[in-house]
Design a protein around this motif. Structure first.
Motif, mmCIF file in Angstrom:
data_model
loop_
_atom_site.group_PDB
_atom_site.id
_atom_site.type_symbol
_atom_site.label_atom_id
_atom_site.label_comp_id
_atom_site.label_asym_id
_atom_site.label_seq_id
_atom_site.Cartn_x
_atom_site.Cartn_y
_atom_site.Cartn_z
ATOM 1 N N GLU A 101 0.817 -1.464 0.016
ATOM 2 C CA GLU A 101 0.165 0.275 0.165
ATOM 3 C C GLU A 101 0.459 1.170 -0.249
ATOM 4 O O GLU A 101 0.966 2.333 0.527
ATOM 5 C CB GLU A 101 -0.969 -0.121 1.172
ATOM 6 N N ASP A 102 2.606 1.354 -0.989
ATOM 7 C CA ASP A 102 2.817 2.332 -0.706
ATOM 8 C C ASP A 102 3.906 2.894 0.258
ATOM 9 O O ASP A 102 4.681 3.882 0.076
ATOM 10 C CB ASP A 102 1.953 3.306 -1.725
ATOM 11 N N ASN A 103 3.835 1.799 0.557
ATOM 12 C CA ASN A 103 4.743 1.882 1.812
ATOM 13 C C ASN A 103 5.706 0.867 2.349
ATOM 14 O O ASN A 103 5.801 -0.615 2.148
ATOM 15 C CB ASN A 103 4.088 1.621 3.414
ATOM 16 N N GLU A 104 7.119 0.827 2.138
ATOM 17 C CA GLU A 104 8.184 -0.023 2.215
ATOM 18 C C GLU A 104 7.588 -0.679 3.602
ATOM 19 O O GLU A 104 8.119 0.571 4.713
ATOM 20 C CB GLU A 104 9.270 0.564 1.820
ATOM 21 N N VAL A 105 8.302 -1.794 4.166
ATOM 22 C CA VAL A 105 7.529 -2.899 4.807
ATOM 23 C C VAL A 105 8.276 -4.101 5.256
ATOM 24 O O VAL A 105 8.906 -4.429 4.420
ATOM 25 C CB VAL A 105 6.145 -2.854 5.562
ATOM 26 N N TYR A 106 8.616 -4.553 6.446
ATOM 27 C CA TYR A 106 9.866 -5.617 6.533
ATOM 28 C C TYR A 106 8.516 -6.828 6.435
ATOM 29 O O TYR A 106 7.663 -6.836 7.014
ATOM 30 C CB TYR A 106 10.337 -5.677 8.455
ATOM 31 N N ASP A 118 5.508 -2.532 9.716
ATOM 32 C CA ASP A 118 6.397 -1.661 9.577
ATOM 33 C C ASP A 118 7.728 -0.342 10.286
ATOM 34 O O ASP A 118 7.888 -0.829 11.007
ATOM 35 C CB ASP A 118 5.342 0.130 9.673
ATOM 36 N N PRO A 119 8.282 -0.011 9.382
ATOM 37 C CA PRO A 119 9.378 -0.241 10.155
ATOM 38 C C PRO A 119 9.480 1.360 10.992
ATOM 39 O O PRO A 119 10.691 2.152 11.368
ATOM 40 C CB PRO A 119 10.668 -0.144 9.040
ATOM 41 N N VAL A 120 8.632 1.399 10.838
ATOM 42 C CA VAL A 120 8.982 3.516 12.064
ATOM 43 C C VAL A 120 7.678 3.287 13.460
ATOM 44 O O VAL A 120 9.115 3.107 14.810
ATOM 45 C CB VAL A 120 8.024 4.134 11.245
ATOM 46 N N PHE A 121 6.710 2.697 13.381
ATOM 47 C CA PHE A 121 6.132 1.906 14.420
ATOM 48 C C PHE A 121 6.743 0.814 15.001
ATOM 49 O O PHE A 121 5.717 0.388 15.942
ATOM 50 C CB PHE A 121 4.823 1.932 14.521
#
Length: 245
Positions: free
Chosen positions: A145-150, A167-170
């Motif tokens: 969904e347009d987000n780069e995630v692990y 997600d790599p932020v939270f």
């Protein structure tokens, strides 16, 4: 918190990828997830959780409630056109009461559907996977969904169990993907999108879930309230004909 409700109500296969080699490891990601989701000490104390909200399927929306009690007791209720459909698991057997079928008598679910209920503990497989004989493996980063995630795979000694996308932020799971193990949709790809995280008595939990099978939207769940550590009458999980007079 386990949000993987039985596929009978809540109706994830992708190719296996080589291990992703970089400085970040799967364990480091899971450690950050654990801290950000409430911490191991808090999770280890969890005995029960109750969800109340709605489920939307197509153009219809119905009241929904779920109760889970450690280790894996579970009861799901959905009100449809004035009638209450119930499914429950007592730790060994799953049963159902569906007056919409014109039968007011509860019945046991088929043996093959137990695979949907037995893994439904209060915690998901990202929490202390080693105690469950599960190995996490970091595949790499992918776009969801347009987000780069692990992307992390979870496997045991026999096979692949599921994928989580974090997600790599939270360090929150935004998607769970697996293969449906049993029932009418056996073998199909099940994806659950996890959204709208809120702090709930120390736990960080998703209040919105979207379920897709082979890419087709099946349902949306929106929790209005989530409560933990409430006292629950365990009779709720017992097959009604077996209850003492």
């Amino acid at each position: 918190m386990s949000m993987r409700l039985p596929i009978t109500f809540f109706l994830s296969v992708t190719l296996l990828f080589p291990a992703y080699s970089q400085d970040t490891t799967a364990q480091q990601i899971l450690d950050k997830y654990m801290v950000n989701s409430g911490g191991l000490a808090l999770w280890s104390k969890l005995e029960s959780i109750q969800f109340t909200g709605t489920v939307s399927m197509g153009e219809e929306t119905y009241p929904l409630s779920v109760i889970q009690v450690k280790p894996n007791l579970q009861r799901v209720e959905m009100d449809i056109r004035g009638k209450t459909v119930v499914q429950a698991f007592d730790g060994q057997r799953a049963w159902m009461l569906n007056p919409l079928q014109g039968n007011a008598t509860p019945t046991f679910l088929p043996e093959d559907q137990l695979l949907e209920w037995q893994p439904n503990s209060l915690e998901n497989n990202l929490i202390t996977p080693e105690k469950k004989g599960i190995s996490p493996n970091l595949i790499g980063k992918v776009n969801i969904e347009d987000n780069e995630v692990y992307m992390i795979s979870l496997t045991n000694e026999k096979n692949l169990i599921e994928f989580y996308f974090i997600d790599p932020v939270f360090y929150r799971p935004i998607l769970n993907r697996k293969i449906i193990p049993a029932g009418p949709a056996k073998g199909q790809k099940l994806e659950t999108y996890l959204r709208d995280y809120k702090e709930t008595e120390g736990y960080m939990l998703p209040y919105s879930l979207e379920t897709r099978i082979n890419g087709q939207l099946i349902q949306r769940i929106n929790w209005e309230s989530i409560s933990v550590q409430q006292e629950v009458d365990t009779k709720l999980f017992i097959f009604p004909p077996l209850l003492p007079e």
